[in-house]
Motif scaffolding. Sequence first.
Motif, PDB file in Angstrom:
ATOM      1  N   GLY A 190      -8.739   9.981  -3.823  1.00  0.00           N
ATOM      2  CA  GLY A 190      -7.858   9.607  -4.917  1.00  0.00           C
ATOM      3  C   GLY A 190      -8.598   8.744  -5.921  1.00  0.00           C
ATOM      4  N   MET A 191      -8.066   8.644  -7.118  1.00  0.00           N
ATOM      5  CA  MET A 191      -8.655   7.794  -8.140  1.00  0.00           C
ATOM      6  C   MET A 191      -8.390   6.328  -7.808  1.00  0.00           C
ATOM      7  SD  MET A 191     -10.236   9.736 -10.252  1.00  0.00           S
ATOM      8  CE  MET A 191     -10.426   8.851 -11.797  1.00  0.00           C
ATOM      9  N   PRO A 192      -9.218   5.409  -8.325  1.00  0.00           N
ATOM     10  CA  PRO A 192      -9.022   3.984  -8.021  1.00  0.00           C
ATOM     11  C   PRO A 192      -7.595   3.532  -8.317  1.00  0.00           C
ATOM     12  CG  PRO A 192     -11.104   4.305  -9.157  1.00  0.00           C
ATOM     13  CD  PRO A 192     -10.396   5.631  -9.185  1.00  0.00           C
ATOM     14  N   GLY A 193      -6.967   2.898  -7.323  1.00  0.00           N
ATOM     15  CA  GLY A 193      -5.602   2.408  -7.467  1.00  0.00           C
ATOM     16  C   GLY A 193      -4.541   3.385  -7.036  1.00  0.00           C
ATOM     17  N   SER A 194      -4.934   4.617  -6.734  1.00  0.00           N
ATOM     18  CA  SER A 194      -3.935   5.634  -6.392  1.00  0.00           C
ATOM     19  C   SER A 194      -3.168   5.298  -5.125  1.00  0.00           C
ATOM     20  CB  SER A 194      -4.609   7.003  -6.238  1.00  0.00           C
ATOM     21  OG  SER A 194      -5.578   6.977  -5.206  1.00  0.00           O
ATOM     22  N   GLU A 195      -3.782   4.491  -4.254  1.00  0.00           N
ATOM     23  CA  GLU A 195      -3.093   4.123  -3.016  1.00  0.00           C
ATOM     24  C   GLU A 195      -1.876   3.240  -3.282  1.00  0.00           C
ATOM     25  OE1 GLU A 195      -6.153   0.912  -3.780  1.00  0.00           O
ATOM     26  OE2 GLU A 195      -6.003   3.091  -3.998  1.00  0.00           O
ATOM     27  N   LEU A 196      -1.752   2.748  -4.523  1.00  0.00           N
ATOM     28  CA  LEU A 196      -0.622   1.884  -4.882  1.00  0.00           C
ATOM     29  C   LEU A 196       0.463   2.630  -5.654  1.00  0.00           C
ATOM     30  CD1 LEU A 196      -2.725  -1.193  -6.098  1.00  0.00           C
ATOM     31  CD2 LEU A 196      -1.790  -0.765  -3.819  1.00  0.00           C
ATOM     32  N   ASP A 197       0.239   3.890  -5.954  1.00  0.00           N
ATOM     33  CA  ASP A 197       1.180   4.692  -6.728  1.00  0.00           C
ATOM     34  C   ASP A 197       2.381   5.045  -5.858  1.00  0.00           C
ATOM     35  OD1 ASP A 197       2.560   6.755  -8.046  1.00  0.00           O
ATOM     36  OD2 ASP A 197       0.744   7.453  -9.029  1.00  0.00           O
ATOM     37  N   THR A 198       3.560   4.574  -6.239  1.00  0.00           N
ATOM     38  CA  THR A 198       4.747   4.760  -5.397  1.00  0.00           C
ATOM     39  C   THR A 198       5.175   6.228  -5.310  1.00  0.00           C
ATOM     40  OG1 THR A 198       6.169   4.280  -7.309  1.00  0.00           O
ATOM     41  CG2 THR A 198       5.623   2.447  -5.832  1.00  0.00           C
ATOM     42  N   ARG A 199       4.787   7.039  -6.298  1.00  0.00           N
ATOM     43  CA  ARG A 199       5.198   8.440  -6.256  1.00  0.00           C
ATOM     44  C   ARG A 199       4.482   9.175  -5.137  1.00  0.00           C
ATOM     45  NH1 ARG A 199       4.362  13.114 -10.911  1.00  0.00           N
ATOM     46  NH2 ARG A 199       5.470  14.766  -9.782  1.00  0.00           N
ATOM     47  N   TRP A 200       3.185   8.872  -4.952  1.00  0.00           N
ATOM     48  CA  TRP A 200       2.389   9.617  -3.994  1.00  0.00           C
ATOM     49  C   TRP A 200       1.969   8.776  -2.798  1.00  0.00           C
ATOM     50  CZ3 TRP A 200       3.152  14.339  -5.072  1.00  0.00           C
ATOM     51  CH2 TRP A 200       3.217  14.791  -6.390  1.00  0.00           C
ATOM     52  N   TRP A 201       2.424   7.558  -2.736  1.00  0.00           N
ATOM     53  CA  TRP A 201       1.989   6.669  -1.663  1.00  0.00           C
ATOM     54  C   TRP A 201       2.386   7.247  -0.304  1.00  0.00           C
ATOM     55  CZ3 TRP A 201       4.639   3.732   2.057  1.00  0.00           C
ATOM     56  CH2 TRP A 201       3.850   2.811   2.748  1.00  0.00           C
ATOM     57  N   ARG A 202       1.449   7.204   0.622  1.00  0.00           N
ATOM     58  CA  ARG A 202       1.705   7.672   1.980  1.00  0.00           C
ATOM     59  C   ARG A 202       1.395   6.536   2.940  1.00  0.00           C
ATOM     60  NH1 ARG A 202      -0.359  12.379  -0.562  1.00  0.00           N
ATOM     61  NH2 ARG A 202       0.667  14.330   0.057  1.00  0.00           N
ATOM     62  N   SER A 203       2.274   6.300   3.857  1.00  0.00           N
ATOM     63  CA  SER A 203       2.024   5.272   4.868  1.00  0.00           C
ATOM     64  C   SER A 203       0.894   5.729   5.780  1.00  0.00           C
ATOM     65  CB  SER A 203       3.279   5.029   5.694  1.00  0.00           C
ATOM     66  OG  SER A 203       3.553   6.150   6.521  1.00  0.00           O
ATOM     67  N   PRO A 204       0.243   4.783   6.476  1.00  0.00           N
ATOM     68  CA  PRO A 204      -0.794   5.177   7.437  1.00  0.00           C
ATOM     69  C   PRO A 204      -0.288   6.176   8.477  1.00  0.00           C
ATOM     70  CG  PRO A 204      -0.888   2.822   7.029  1.00  0.00           C
ATOM     71  CD  PRO A 204       0.348   3.322   6.350  1.00  0.00           C
ATOM     72  N   GLU A 205       0.966   6.027   8.879  1.00  0.00           N
ATOM     73  CA  GLU A 205       1.530   6.932   9.883  1.00  0.00           C
ATOM     74  C   GLU A 205       1.628   8.357   9.345  1.00  0.00           C
ATOM     75  OE1 GLU A 205       2.527   2.814  10.778  1.00  0.00           O
ATOM     76  OE2 GLU A 205       2.870   4.036   8.979  1.00  0.00           O
ATOM     77  N   ILE A 206       2.056   8.490   8.096  1.00  0.00           N
ATOM     78  CA  ILE A 206       2.184   9.821   7.503  1.00  0.00           C
ATOM     79  C   ILE A 206       0.808  10.454   7.326  1.00  0.00           C
ATOM     80  CG2 ILE A 206       2.797  11.061   5.383  1.00  0.00           C
ATOM     81  CD1 ILE A 206       5.177   9.156   5.110  1.00  0.00           C
ATOM     82  N   ARG A 207      -0.147   9.672   6.851  1.00  0.00           N
ATOM     83  CA  ARG A 207      -1.499  10.199   6.663  1.00  0.00           C
ATOM     84  C   ARG A 207      -2.082  10.655   7.999  1.00  0.00           C
ATOM     85  NH1 ARG A 207      -5.144   6.038   3.839  1.00  0.00           N
ATOM     86  NH2 ARG A 207      -6.566   7.840   3.842  1.00  0.00           N
ATOM     87  N   TYR A 208      -1.820   9.897   9.033  1.00  0.00           N
ATOM     88  CA  TYR A 208      -2.305  10.264  10.370  1.00  0.00           C
ATOM     89  C   TYR A 208      -1.685  11.582  10.819  1.00  0.00           C
ATOM     90  CZ  TYR A 208      -5.131   7.940  13.967  1.00  0.00           C
ATOM     91  OH  TYR A 208      -6.139   7.563  14.796  1.00  0.00           O
ATOM     92  N   GLU A 209      -0.375  11.714  10.622  1.00  0.00           N
ATOM     93  CA  GLU A 209       0.328  12.928  11.036  1.00  0.00           C
ATOM     94  C   GLU A 209      -0.191  14.153  10.284  1.00  0.00           C
ATOM     95  OE1 GLU A 209       4.431  12.142  10.392  1.00  0.00           O
ATOM     96  OE2 GLU A 209       4.588  10.679  12.036  1.00  0.00           O
TER      97      GLU A 209
END
Length: 335
Positions: free
Chosen positions: A28-47
């Motif tokens: 992702g682009m810098p800061g994308s981990e903070l975007d509420t539209r596409w934000w994924r929790s660690p649990e979701i990313r793991y799944e």
Amino acid sequence: MGSVNTVLGTIPVEELGFVAIHEHIGYGMPGSELDTRWWRSPEIRYEETVPKLRRFAENTRPYGAATFVDATGICNGRDVPYYQSLSEKTGVHIVASTGFVGGDTALPFFERASVEYLTEQFVHEITVGIPGTTARAGIIKVGVSRGFRMKPLDLRIYRAAARAALATGVPIFTHLAVDVEPAVEVFAEEGLPLHRVLFGHADDGVSQGKVKDRWIAAQGGRIGFDTFGYDLELPDPPFWGRPRAERLEHFLGYLRDGLVDSVLASADANCSPLGWPGVKGHTVNYLFETLLPALRENGVTEETIHRIFVELPAAFLDQQSLGQQSPALSSLSTN
């Protein structure tokens, strides 16, 4: 016996097995981990990620092991503790990269950095560890910024990468293989042989007509056919997509012309993308589900497949001594 840095430690190249040379755990682009539209929790990313890597491990059993080279680099979602957990859970070797996807993805701190500073950054991540971990990078990422033209920061990154590659023996792979003459010139000035560089995405749809891939191969560079699966036949294809048959024919042309040793292949898939939806259904396992059957249907032998996905990437990832003393390592040891 050569060796490669993985996130769980350095291993002999003989243990790599089948190698997907250009992939992403999550880009992702810098800061994308903070975007509420596409934000994924660690649990979701793991799944989302673990089943894909487990399937990759299953597919690679005939080759002895599975290696996934993560091409994410600095500032774009690289998360080494997460990679370590995934590797432990799935048995897949994960090789992390230092460097940047392109100058336009570097945060301002790095944007202002000198070649010397960037070189030291890359060397540190390869020889000491990626910040916050003891895991060492096994490859250097560089790239061309948007617009398909090298910018001054891109060229500084390429020069720093060349110096770090000479200092440590790790290879370089690129994001895009366009506007390549300035890159080749930089590598020549620094004395880096081009067989240590994989010029990536030479097969993607938007680059066609802009990539001098045969010229690069003639200079000794390696050509990355690493966007397999981004097909225009998909229900919602990405803008860099390409007709499946056209890309396959491009690749087969190299094999027919005896240029197999110039190519490496991958899918450039994202296990769990950051800040964008990704491409539905596209995973690293496209290599087994679609590409390898297509190669076999076109008469490519198992020996050639083994060479492309086992022997050649092992030789490329091998930390090779290039016989040069680098000031980067000397300066690092005194800091």
